[in-house]
Design an enzyme around this catalytic site. Structure first.
Site, PDB file in Angstrom:
ATOM      1  N   ALA A 181     -20.445 -20.647 -32.876  1.00  0.00           N
ATOM      2  CA  ALA A 181     -19.287 -21.037 -33.683  1.00  0.00           C
ATOM      3  C   ALA A 181     -19.540 -22.187 -34.650  1.00  0.00           C
ATOM      4  CB  ALA A 181     -18.121 -21.360 -32.760  1.00  0.00           C
ATOM      5  N   CYS A 182     -20.266 -21.911 -35.730  1.00  0.00           N
ATOM      6  CA  CYS A 182     -20.557 -22.957 -36.717  1.00  0.00           C
ATOM      7  C   CYS A 182     -19.300 -23.406 -37.466  1.00  0.00           C
ATOM      8  CB  CYS A 182     -21.641 -22.506 -37.684  1.00  0.00           C
ATOM      9  SG  CYS A 182     -21.331 -20.951 -38.512  1.00  0.00           S
ATOM     10  N   HIS A 183     -18.205 -22.651 -37.349  1.00  0.00           N
ATOM     11  CA  HIS A 183     -16.947 -23.118 -37.958  1.00  0.00           C
ATOM     12  C   HIS A 183     -16.418 -24.362 -37.242  1.00  0.00           C
ATOM     13  CE1 HIS A 183     -15.673 -20.250 -34.802  1.00  0.00           C
ATOM     14  NE2 HIS A 183     -14.613 -21.052 -34.663  1.00  0.00           N
TER      15      HIS A 183
END
Length: 186
Positions: A150-152
């Site tokens: 989850a780079c968000h």
């Protein structure tokens, strides 16, 4: 190697891929027998071909509902967007990431849960490189498994939202889904 887009499954090592609808637009999903290898935003069957060819495996696109390697990733993504899944539990094939980028992405996956965020600098410090915030940003930009890894959830240290490969509006939607940001008014 050319992609195979038929109902005949190739023999030997292969890659299964499909494009699925989601709350943030169409996503390309690709998996090898080792695990999910690629998630890509704004996908279509037409734009998927060159990406799949670059993965260098015999590619197979199953008919909807006939997925073998992708059945569980599709189920979990559907549950995530419905608000019913907070942690992906999927085997991941890390072949598209290496070195520092892989180290950062694996740390992100291990230590930043649903509904939380981390600054680029803080994530750099967690992997023992406290001055490498920009390099962490590059790792996020090269993430072959966004959403699942989850780079968000990585934001600017000063409180800004930061960039995102799927677009800043997509990042806002995902952070709102996880309760980090308020739902957009429009």
């Amino acid at each position: 190697m050319d992609s195979v887009d038929s109902t005949e499954r190739p023999r030997g090592p292969h890659l299964e891929w499909t494009v699925v609808a989601s709350a943030i637009g169409p996503l390309l999903l690709a998996a090898t027998p080792e695990g999910l290898v690629k998630v890509s935003f704004h996908a279509s069957p037409e734009t998927a071909g060159p990406l799949i060819d670059r993965l260098g495996a015999a590619a197979f696109r199953p008919a909807p509902g006939e997925e073998v390697l992708l059945a569980e990733p599709i189920r979990q993504l559907t549950a995530y967007f419905a608000g019913d899944l907070r942690r992906f539990r999927l085997p991941l094939d890390w072949r598209l990431s290496s070195g520092f980028h892989r180290q950062v992405l694996q740390e992100l996956d291990r230590s930043v849960p649903y509904g939380a965020v981390v600054g680029y600098g803080e994530l750099a410090a967690r992997v023992g490189q406290p001055g490498a915030a920009q390099a962490v940003g590059a790792a996020m930009g090269s993430n072959p498994l966004p959403l699942v890894v989850a780079c968000h959830r990585v934001v600017e240290n000063g409180g800004g939202i930061g960039g995102f490969g799927g677009g800043v509006e997509t990042k806002r939607i995902l952070l709102a889904l996880e309760g980090v940001l308020p739902e957009p008014l429009f």
